[in-house]
Enzyme design. Sequence first.
Site, PDB file in Angstrom:
ATOM      1  N   CYS A  67      55.827   6.833  50.475  1.00 38.81           N
ATOM      2  CA  CYS A  67      57.012   7.542  49.975  1.00 38.81           C
ATOM      3  C   CYS A  67      56.882   9.036  50.230  1.00 38.81           C
ATOM      4  O   CYS A  67      57.853   9.704  50.610  1.00 38.81           O
ATOM      5  CB  CYS A  67      57.188   7.298  48.476  1.00 38.81           C
ATOM      6  SG  CYS A  67      57.380   5.564  48.011  1.00 38.81           S
ATOM      7  N   ASP A  95      31.642  42.476  43.252  1.00 37.86           N
ATOM      8  CA  ASP A  95      31.874  43.907  43.126  1.00 37.86           C
ATOM      9  C   ASP A  95      31.218  44.376  41.824  1.00 37.86           C
ATOM     10  O   ASP A  95      30.946  43.569  40.932  1.00 37.86           O
ATOM     11  CB  ASP A  95      33.385  44.161  43.106  1.00 37.86           C
ATOM     12  CG  ASP A  95      33.714  45.621  42.848  1.00 37.86           C
ATOM     13  OD1 ASP A  95      33.148  46.475  43.537  1.00 37.86           O
ATOM     14  OD2 ASP A  95      34.525  45.883  41.951  1.00 37.86           O
ATOM     15  N   ASP A 151      38.059  43.175  41.437  1.00 41.78           N
ATOM     16  CA  ASP A 151      39.197  43.429  40.545  1.00 41.78           C
ATOM     17  C   ASP A 151      40.093  44.565  41.005  1.00 41.78           C
ATOM     18  O   ASP A 151      41.125  44.817  40.381  1.00 41.78           O
ATOM     19  CB  ASP A 151      38.709  43.741  39.130  1.00 41.78           C
ATOM     20  CG  ASP A 151      38.169  45.162  39.019  1.00 41.78           C
ATOM     21  OD1 ASP A 151      37.499  45.614  39.979  1.00 41.78           O
ATOM     22  OD2 ASP A 151      38.409  45.815  38.001  1.00 41.78           O
ATOM     23  N   ASP A 170      39.096  45.885  46.735  1.00 43.13           N
ATOM     24  CA  ASP A 170      38.474  44.572  46.939  1.00 43.13           C
ATOM     25  C   ASP A 170      39.376  43.605  47.694  1.00 43.13           C
ATOM     26  O   ASP A 170      38.917  42.547  48.132  1.00 43.13           O
ATOM     27  CB  ASP A 170      38.102  43.938  45.582  1.00 43.13           C
ATOM     28  CG  ASP A 170      37.097  44.770  44.811  1.00 43.13           C
ATOM     29  OD1 ASP A 170      36.142  45.258  45.439  1.00 43.13           O
ATOM     30  OD2 ASP A 170      37.281  44.937  43.595  1.00 43.13           O
TER      31      ASP A 170
END
Length: 752
Positions: free
Chosen positions: A25, A432, A631, A635
């Site tokens: 399907c 980081d 963050d 980055d």
Amino acid sequence: MTSPPSTVAPSVVELPVQGMTCATCVGRVERALRSSPGVATAEVNLALGRVRVGFDGDTTRPELLADAVRDAGYEVPWLPAPGETAGVARRDDTADQEHDALRRDLGFAAALAVPLLVLGMSHGLLPFAATPAGRIAQGVLATAIVLGPGRRFARLAFVALRHRTSDMNTLVTLGAGAAYFYSMATLVGTGHGHLYFEAAGAILAFVLLGKVLESRARRHLADAVRALVALQPRMARRVRGDVEEDVLVESLFRGDVVLVRPGERLPADGLVERGAGTVDESMLTGESMPVDKALGDRVHGGTMNGAGALHVRVTSVGRDTALARIVRAVEEAQGRRAPIARVADVVASWFVPVVLVLATTTLVVWLALGVGMSLALERFVAVLVIACPCALGLATPAAVAVGTGRGAELGVLVKGGEALETASRVDLVLLDKTGTLTEGKPSLTDVVPRDGVTPDELLALAAAAERGSEHPVARAVLEGARAKGLVVADALHVRAESGRGVSSEVRGVRVLVGSAPWLVELGLDPSPLEPEAARLAARGRTPFFVVRGDEVIGLVAVADRPLASARAAILELGRLGIAVEMVTGDREETARAIAREVGIETVSAGVLPEGKAGVVLAARARGHVVAMVGDGINDAPALAAADVGIAIGTGTDLAVATADVALLRGGVASLPTALRLARETLRTIRRNLFWAFVYNVVGIPLAAGLFVPITGWQLSPVVASAAMSLSSVSVLASSLRLRRFGQGATTSSKSS
């Protein structure tokens, strides 16, 4: 032919689809949409019953896309707006209606199938069953089931035939139909011979039972999304002048002012315009402590106002709120298939035709062996009904839906099955420093006075000099003094020297706070404290000398402190067998000092943003499956270059948008949870696929009678239909075990 991809970003619509039962399907719906003009992408989520379509809005419309789905034989009960996910409330209503319809059909079929089974399988214990009236009664009961609840399978099988394909409904319809029409021909033709009416009725009843259980299980797949949506209140108290009125949240506009009393949830994102209070933001940040809110502070819809009435000016409504973005991301993730699903897709595309060939071969072989039409037909029907493409089709999407939903409940936003599968294979994490391993802002760490000066006296003078500055270092010193309850005097003639320090006058005395080279320029001698300053710098602190008058009286030092949870998270990653390295743009000494504190040995320091992406690519070239965690905007290139980009949810929007996984709560502390969840989800997918394959590999030969000459084992169509129904339910039940991930005992961390 599929339209060529447009250079313009396509519109997106998510259509709810009813009637899909298996991977066949899925393929039919996707082919129907992809062959429509203007469609760039079409991706079905079988587990949740929807299809996400990317299309050129200048070429086609959602209404035409829905028509394409209907032409393929499936229902589209309502149309959401382009770009809007299939709303949870309306999808729940649709699912409830379908579930109720299945339950009605099951109740009707079961009520007739029970006496039909009693008559058909009495084997002489009920004399009435063998009489003409008893045989006619079996025919009447079976006819009512076949022409009643059985029509849903026949209708879908006919649609498949019209599209020159086949699916699970084909197998069920052929199996039940063969038993029914053979029995009816026997009853009407000769009046003698074995009847299989009970097989026809039981097949349909057991398949309907499986569908009801499956429908109930599917409802649980969206529990995480449903819980998120429930956080937003339905009503808001809008304030216009002196008039307050209760309105639906959907009626709010940007710029409206709403009143939120204690104990109420905020209806939308906004800024506090009047009042003060505390807001529980744990649903977004994971922090259990309420956050103080006052004039100008940002608040988010769905969070709970704990104390104090707040007047909030609305800045985001509807799908633009933070909560709506999270809901949308989770729903999109639940619809994205993992690459491992391609195995099931390939098998499913050949599954039904192969089963039809095997069933026909079974019939011919047993007839050739002279067992008679009755027994040969019984084994033909058993092969048709025991085969289950549904289990194969549900194996991956069900696990992905539950895994991503459970992740959302734990504050881990995973953007789809591919991200989950890749994250499960990560063996190197690059972290980081600032804002990921550290708090992201400097704080006071050390106060070192010279003889004759108390620490509090030294800190109060430094804070007074820094009081008028907005520099992060100045704020750190001032907050440190206030935390100790010190009285900070006003300073006069404050002058900041960029990169050097600050000079001021406190109670008529010159006070300086700054670096050693600056003091030397001013003719002052910092040398007595330089060894202590060097020691602090080696520990990752940034020291500043404090001068009163013409005398250096001490040092204050600040640092971006490691998060309390960072070391534990890195130890947990080590237990998972994952190597950890730091990649930062900070100085070598500071980076290594932080690395030592949190337990990281390998450090790449002084790396520019584009250089971070280079470090990621170099690690991948060495054969690692790399996760990059960051963050900030700097980055984003590295997050995009990694196999899996993981963003700290409190970071910038760009970092979160670039990443494959966002840690919405707990920061780096939730990183091990995210990677364990990915491993457990992939383990569940593999387990589902394994048992789905095993079920069919063992069940089909058993139903065909392959083991009869060796062991005497054989399978009746009634038992085969029950087994087929339960196979799909077992796959869903296996996937739903992921809802308990993170509860009780720690999930196994070994790699699958």
